[in-house]
Design a protein around this motif. Structure first.
Motif, PDB file in Angstrom:
ATOM      1  N   VAL A  10      51.851  34.904  53.192  1.00 22.77           N
ATOM      2  CA  VAL A  10      52.070  36.617  53.654  1.00 22.77           C
ATOM      3  C   VAL A  10      51.042  36.870  52.375  1.00 22.77           C
ATOM      4  O   VAL A  10      50.674  36.399  51.217  1.00 22.77           O
ATOM      5  CB  VAL A  10      53.223  37.063  53.334  1.00 22.77           C
ATOM      6  N   ALA A  11      49.583  38.413  52.826  1.00 23.71           N
ATOM      7  CA  ALA A  11      48.942  38.530  51.921  1.00 23.71           C
ATOM      8  C   ALA A  11      49.812  39.754  51.190  1.00 23.71           C
ATOM      9  O   ALA A  11      50.073  40.918  52.329  1.00 23.71           O
ATOM     10  CB  ALA A  11      48.021  39.434  52.400  1.00 23.71           C
ATOM     11  N   GLY A  12      49.596  40.362  49.801  1.00 25.44           N
ATOM     12  CA  GLY A  12      50.422  41.494  49.089  1.00 25.44           C
ATOM     13  C   GLY A  12      48.827  41.809  48.430  1.00 25.44           C
ATOM     14  O   GLY A  12      48.400  41.392  48.032  1.00 25.44           O
ATOM     15  N   ASP A  95      40.408  41.182  43.381  1.00 23.62           N
ATOM     16  CA  ASP A  95      40.530  39.886  43.270  1.00 23.62           C
ATOM     17  C   ASP A  95      39.517  39.819  45.001  1.00 23.62           C
ATOM     18  O   ASP A  95      41.336  40.097  45.784  1.00 23.62           O
ATOM     19  CB  ASP A  95      42.256  39.442  43.564  1.00 23.62           C
ATOM     20  N   LYS A  96      38.584  39.474  44.658  1.00 27.22           N
ATOM     21  CA  LYS A  96      37.732  39.415  46.340  1.00 27.22           C
ATOM     22  C   LYS A  96      38.057  38.186  46.460  1.00 27.22           C
ATOM     23  O   LYS A  96      37.436  38.068  47.722  1.00 27.22           O
ATOM     24  CB  LYS A  96      36.578  39.935  45.668  1.00 27.22           C
ATOM     25  N   THR A  97      38.731  37.446  45.894  1.00 29.95           N
ATOM     26  CA  THR A  97      38.107  35.615  46.554  1.00 29.95           C
ATOM     27  C   THR A  97      39.394  34.920  46.610  1.00 29.95           C
ATOM     28  O   THR A  97      39.863  34.381  47.309  1.00 29.95           O
ATOM     29  CB  THR A  97      37.348  34.109  46.049  1.00 29.95           C
ATOM     30  N   LYS A  98      40.151  35.108  46.006  1.00 31.04           N
ATOM     31  CA  LYS A  98      41.342  34.474  45.500  1.00 31.04           C
ATOM     32  C   LYS A  98      42.720  34.443  45.082  1.00 31.04           C
ATOM     33  O   LYS A  98      42.339  36.503  44.673  1.00 31.04           O
ATOM     34  CB  LYS A  98      41.546  33.042  44.916  1.00 31.04           C
ATOM     35  N   PRO A  99      44.044  34.403  45.676  1.00 32.40           N
ATOM     36  CA  PRO A  99      44.942  35.904  45.007  1.00 32.40           C
ATOM     37  C   PRO A  99      45.033  35.822  43.765  1.00 32.40           C
ATOM     38  O   PRO A  99      44.814  34.653  43.247  1.00 32.40           O
ATOM     39  CB  PRO A  99      46.682  35.301  45.370  1.00 32.40           C
ATOM     40  N   TYR A 100      45.313  36.621  43.057  1.00 31.03           N
ATOM     41  CA  TYR A 100      46.012  36.205  41.352  1.00 31.03           C
ATOM     42  C   TYR A 100      47.130  36.062  41.369  1.00 31.03           C
ATOM     43  O   TYR A 100      46.844  35.132  40.095  1.00 31.03           O
ATOM     44  CB  TYR A 100      45.882  38.004  40.924  1.00 31.03           C
ATOM     45  N   CYS A 101      48.022  35.547  41.666  1.00 29.38           N
ATOM     46  CA  CYS A 101      49.578  35.498  41.760  1.00 29.38           C
ATOM     47  C   CYS A 101      50.243  34.574  43.409  1.00 29.38           C
ATOM     48  O   CYS A 101      50.040  35.485  43.826  1.00 29.38           O
ATOM     49  CB  CYS A 101      50.133  36.014  40.173  1.00 29.38           C
ATOM     50  N   GLN A 127      50.920  35.829  48.731  1.00 28.18           N
ATOM     51  CA  GLN A 127      49.933  35.757  46.888  1.00 28.18           C
ATOM     52  C   GLN A 127      49.394  37.406  47.149  1.00 28.18           C
ATOM     53  O   GLN A 127      49.026  37.757  48.746  1.00 28.18           O
ATOM     54  CB  GLN A 127      49.032  34.673  48.478  1.00 28.18           C
ATOM     55  N   PHE A 128      49.138  37.582  46.319  1.00 27.76           N
ATOM     56  CA  PHE A 128      48.491  38.710  45.480  1.00 27.76           C
ATOM     57  C   PHE A 128      47.453  38.654  44.464  1.00 27.76           C
ATOM     58  O   PHE A 128      46.897  38.497  44.096  1.00 27.76           O
ATOM     59  CB  PHE A 128      50.099  39.387  45.014  1.00 27.76           C
ATOM     60  N   VAL A 129      46.921  39.728  45.316  1.00 23.92           N
ATOM     61  CA  VAL A 129      45.953  40.926  44.996  1.00 23.92           C
ATOM     62  C   VAL A 129      45.434  41.848  44.434  1.00 23.92           C
ATOM     63  O   VAL A 129      47.023  42.525  44.388  1.00 23.92           O
ATOM     64  CB  VAL A 129      44.431  40.274  45.708  1.00 23.92           C
TER      65      VAL A 129
END
Length: 172
Positions: A10-12, A95-101, A127-129
């Protein structure tokens, strides 16, 4: 339920508005309107959305990644933001390339049993940005998202479940 089920990707996206530079023209009445982007002008506020359910209804915009499209976490997060909050909300992705947390949680057994999809999951791996508000406003679709609020860090912790609060702590 079998413990060999995987977690759903999941993307958040945690959208925030920094304190406003010019607060002289802002009157206090907007502080009571949780939907106002101008509320709490001296503080950072975060966008929370409400799902149409009783438990764990308030959260950051989020949704499943499209694996067949090889969607990245930042791409998925921006797509979900647009789907859930409309196209008028403009953000600057931090966060343009990977999740922050990352926040993982298991689904309740009754939720897994109730889902009649081809693919069953044991839980979600969110996975949050982060993204900074630039302009516009949330316009919920009325189906997937039924409400929204711009809240301070203290208020945010009153809206979300305790386990979600622990999972998003790095973001706030």
């Amino acid at each position: 339920m079998s413990s060999n089920l995987e977690y759903r990707s999941v993307a958040g996206i945690a959208v925030y508005r920094d304190p406003l530079k010019e607060t002289a023209d802002i009157t206090n009445p907007s502080n009571n309107d949780l939907r106002s982007i101008l509320r709490e002008p001296e503080q950072r506020v975060y966008l929370l959305v409400k799902k149409p359910r009783n438990d764990h209804s308030w959260q950051f915009p989020q949704g499943g990644l499209k694996k067949k499209d090889n969607e990245s976490v930042p791409q998925g997060a921006l797509r979900e933001l647009s789907e859930e909050c409309g196209d008028s909300l403009i953000v600057e992705l931090i966060d343009k390339t990977k999740p922050y947390c990352i926040y993982e949680y298991p689904f309740p057994p009754e939720f897994i049993k109730a889902k009649k999809k081809k693919k069953q999951y044991a839980g979600a791996k969110v996975q949050f940005v982060r993204a900074k508000w630039s302009s516009g406003q949330c316009q919920p679709d009325g189906r997937e998202i039924i409400d929204y609020a711009w809240v301070t860090k203290v208020e945010l912790l009153e809206f979300v479940s305790p386990d979600y609060a622990v999972g998003i702590e790095p973001l706030i």
